[in-house]
Design a protein around this motif. Sequence first.
Motif, PDB file in Angstrom:
ATOM      1  N   ALA A 144     -46.347 -74.989 -67.519  1.00  0.00           N
ATOM      2  CA  ALA A 144     -45.792 -75.874 -68.554  1.00  0.00           C
ATOM      3  C   ALA A 144     -46.295 -77.287 -68.277  1.00  0.00           C
ATOM      4  O   ALA A 144     -45.779 -77.988 -67.408  1.00  0.00           O
ATOM      5  N   ILE A 145     -47.289 -77.689 -69.038  1.00  0.00           N
ATOM      6  CA  ILE A 145     -48.001 -78.947 -68.739  1.00  0.00           C
ATOM      7  C   ILE A 145     -47.118 -80.176 -68.922  1.00  0.00           C
ATOM      8  O   ILE A 145     -47.425 -81.241 -68.391  1.00  0.00           O
ATOM      9  N   LYS A 146     -45.995 -80.019 -69.633  1.00  0.00           N
ATOM     10  CA  LYS A 146     -45.081 -81.163 -69.794  1.00  0.00           C
ATOM     11  C   LYS A 146     -44.570 -81.647 -68.440  1.00  0.00           C
ATOM     12  O   LYS A 146     -44.213 -82.790 -68.278  1.00  0.00           O
ATOM     13  N   CYS A 164     -47.614 -75.311 -74.267  1.00  0.00           N
ATOM     14  CA  CYS A 164     -47.809 -76.693 -74.701  1.00  0.00           C
ATOM     15  C   CYS A 164     -46.991 -77.029 -75.938  1.00  0.00           C
ATOM     16  O   CYS A 164     -46.611 -76.142 -76.704  1.00  0.00           O
ATOM     17  N   PHE A 165     -46.722 -78.300 -76.092  1.00  0.00           N
ATOM     18  CA  PHE A 165     -46.031 -78.849 -77.264  1.00  0.00           C
ATOM     19  C   PHE A 165     -46.978 -79.891 -77.864  1.00  0.00           C
ATOM     20  O   PHE A 165     -47.393 -80.819 -77.165  1.00  0.00           O
ATOM     21  N   ALA A 178     -49.428 -70.543 -75.188  1.00  0.00           N
ATOM     22  CA  ALA A 178     -48.492 -70.553 -76.318  1.00  0.00           C
ATOM     23  C   ALA A 178     -48.187 -71.987 -76.731  1.00  0.00           C
ATOM     24  O   ALA A 178     -48.085 -72.882 -75.888  1.00  0.00           O
ATOM     25  N   LEU A 179     -48.046 -72.162 -78.045  1.00  0.00           N
ATOM     26  CA  LEU A 179     -47.602 -73.456 -78.585  1.00  0.00           C
ATOM     27  C   LEU A 179     -46.110 -73.347 -78.885  1.00  0.00           C
ATOM     28  O   LEU A 179     -45.683 -72.485 -79.652  1.00  0.00           O
ATOM     29  N   ILE A 238     -54.215 -72.312 -84.327  1.00  0.00           N
ATOM     30  CA  ILE A 238     -54.834 -71.121 -84.920  1.00  0.00           C
ATOM     31  C   ILE A 238     -56.351 -71.151 -84.695  1.00  0.00           C
ATOM     32  O   ILE A 238     -56.952 -70.135 -84.326  1.00  0.00           O
ATOM     33  N   GLU A 239     -56.957 -72.313 -84.853  1.00  0.00           N
ATOM     34  CA  GLU A 239     -58.404 -72.433 -84.559  1.00  0.00           C
ATOM     35  C   GLU A 239     -58.709 -71.979 -83.138  1.00  0.00           C
ATOM     36  O   GLU A 239     -59.682 -71.273 -82.884  1.00  0.00           O
ATOM     37  N   LEU A 240     -57.861 -72.416 -82.206  1.00  0.00           N
ATOM     38  CA  LEU A 240     -58.111 -72.097 -80.793  1.00  0.00           C
ATOM     39  C   LEU A 240     -57.713 -70.667 -80.441  1.00  0.00           C
ATOM     40  O   LEU A 240     -58.075 -70.165 -79.376  1.00  0.00           O
ATOM     41  N   GLY A 241     -56.931 -70.041 -81.284  1.00  0.00           N
ATOM     42  CA  GLY A 241     -56.546 -68.641 -81.047  1.00  0.00           C
ATOM     43  C   GLY A 241     -55.360 -68.478 -80.123  1.00  0.00           C
ATOM     44  O   GLY A 241     -55.240 -67.444 -79.444  1.00  0.00           O
ATOM     45  N   ILE A 242     -54.477 -69.492 -80.075  1.00  0.00           N
ATOM     46  CA  ILE A 242     -53.322 -69.375 -79.175  1.00  0.00           C
ATOM     47  C   ILE A 242     -52.101 -68.855 -79.941  1.00  0.00           C
ATOM     48  O   ILE A 242     -52.045 -68.916 -81.167  1.00  0.00           O
ATOM     49  N   THR A 243     -51.138 -68.351 -79.182  1.00  0.00           N
ATOM     50  CA  THR A 243     -49.912 -67.802 -79.780  1.00  0.00           C
ATOM     51  C   THR A 243     -49.006 -68.943 -80.220  1.00  0.00           C
ATOM     52  O   THR A 243     -48.870 -69.949 -79.512  1.00  0.00           O
TER      53      THR A 243
END
Length: 472
Positions: A76-78, A98-99, A118-119, A133-138
């Motif tokens: 969790a990069i936060k 990430c947020f 995940a976003l 969506i461009e990057l392909g993340i959940t």
Amino acid sequence: MSTPAESLQSVLTPSDQLAVTSDGDLTIEGAVAADLIARFGSPLFVFSEATLRANYRRARDAFAAVWPGPVNVMFAIKCNPNMAVRAVLHDEGAGGDCFGIPEIEATFAGGADPDKIALNGGNKTAEELERAIELGITINMDAAEEIDDVVAAARKVGKSVRVNIRLKVVPPEFEHFVSDAYLIDGDFRPTLQRWKWGVTQETAIAMVERLKGEPDLDWTGWHTHYGRMSARAEDYRAFQGECARMIGAVATATGVAPRVIDMGGGWARERDPESRSADAKGPPIEKQAQAVVGALRHHLEGAGLDTSKIALWAEPGRYIAGNAAVMLTSIGTIKSDAGYVWFNVEASENNLPAICKEGSANHVTVASGMHRKADAQADIVGPICIPSVLAEGLMVPADVVTGEPVAILDAGFYAEAEASLINSVPLPATVLVADGEAELIKRAQTWQEVFATQIIPDRLRRQDLGDNLWRG
Ligand SMILES: Cc1ncc(COP(=O)(O)O)c(C=O)c1O
């Protein structure tokens, strides 16, 4: 009467890379604290790469040992937004949570596997959704209302997207709840119900039914987040058990089995300043993993779900970064008056807000001459206009002098993320130490950068002052 070296020894945890030389100097993964200050200045955040890697591996192994399906441990990069820290964890194979756009970009800056990212967040903007969506993340969705936004973003980008749904988990056991970290004592359920995150079981069923008819959205499963609310393994078990009960009920109602369960973060460390104690007494991650996996399996398998086909995700922030950073600073004025001694240091509440605002109890030590007897007391205080007491009544050697280094452990627990600019003090530098070699991963701010976004309207400019910063 013990020495600072002995006190440090009594609080060490397995992944700490802290040692004391025969001369009494503190080292962080082989780098001498005083040398780091001489080279990079004070205050200074110092990360140990070996600690980061060991913490990630231990968390991964703890869950993998008890979960029958795949495991994804996501940083969790936060908790600590240094891109180099994230790059180390990607190198280890960690996923990420990430947020918002800044955290998405910082997560990918040092490399990322989109299948493991995940976003999160409520109220996600179209820009965030499209970038994800461009990057392909959940995308972990937080509301039924978000489905329309994700559908619109997927159509705009022209790509399908994996989505999870965040559940609002309110365990019945939390009627009687005591936290060691927050002022929660009593019935915690109304608070959890009111918090903005997640959806109820009823809404979750309606969302899954709706998603059956959305070809661009690939519903994979569930998300939730307990947070560092308490450190008791039974509380993690109660929370994830209730989550699994809801998941089982939704599977029964909709006939669809999840492929992912993302348990979120909040995994406590053994030495956990947020418990208001600097002792290493917290539950080991293996105990937390056993507790939650036992509860998950009980409810999921009870509902007829095959857990070997479900990927278990966890989003630890503080568990991975917490003890990996140490804040170094040095002693300026030593003041004695009114029966007290104050060691004024450059580090302050700006850099370590949790110590002053939330009562975190970090282990603080002089970082040279550590084999001397600690036979005197001093308060370690920062230079700003609020008390900024980093340690009160710390036992120190009586002959400490100006210029000696001081170390504050566990500076990875959200310290850089929550830093403030009170008194307009620029943010300090951060270095990463690997096997004794230190590299700068974030340079210190300049005071001009503190004010760089400000504008004095022309009508308020003094014409008689000549050129200055504000005339640019
Ligand atoms: C959704 C989510 N995941 C993970 C985390 C990381 O939590 P921790 O640092 O306690 O592990 C947070 C922290 O607030 C969060 O909100």
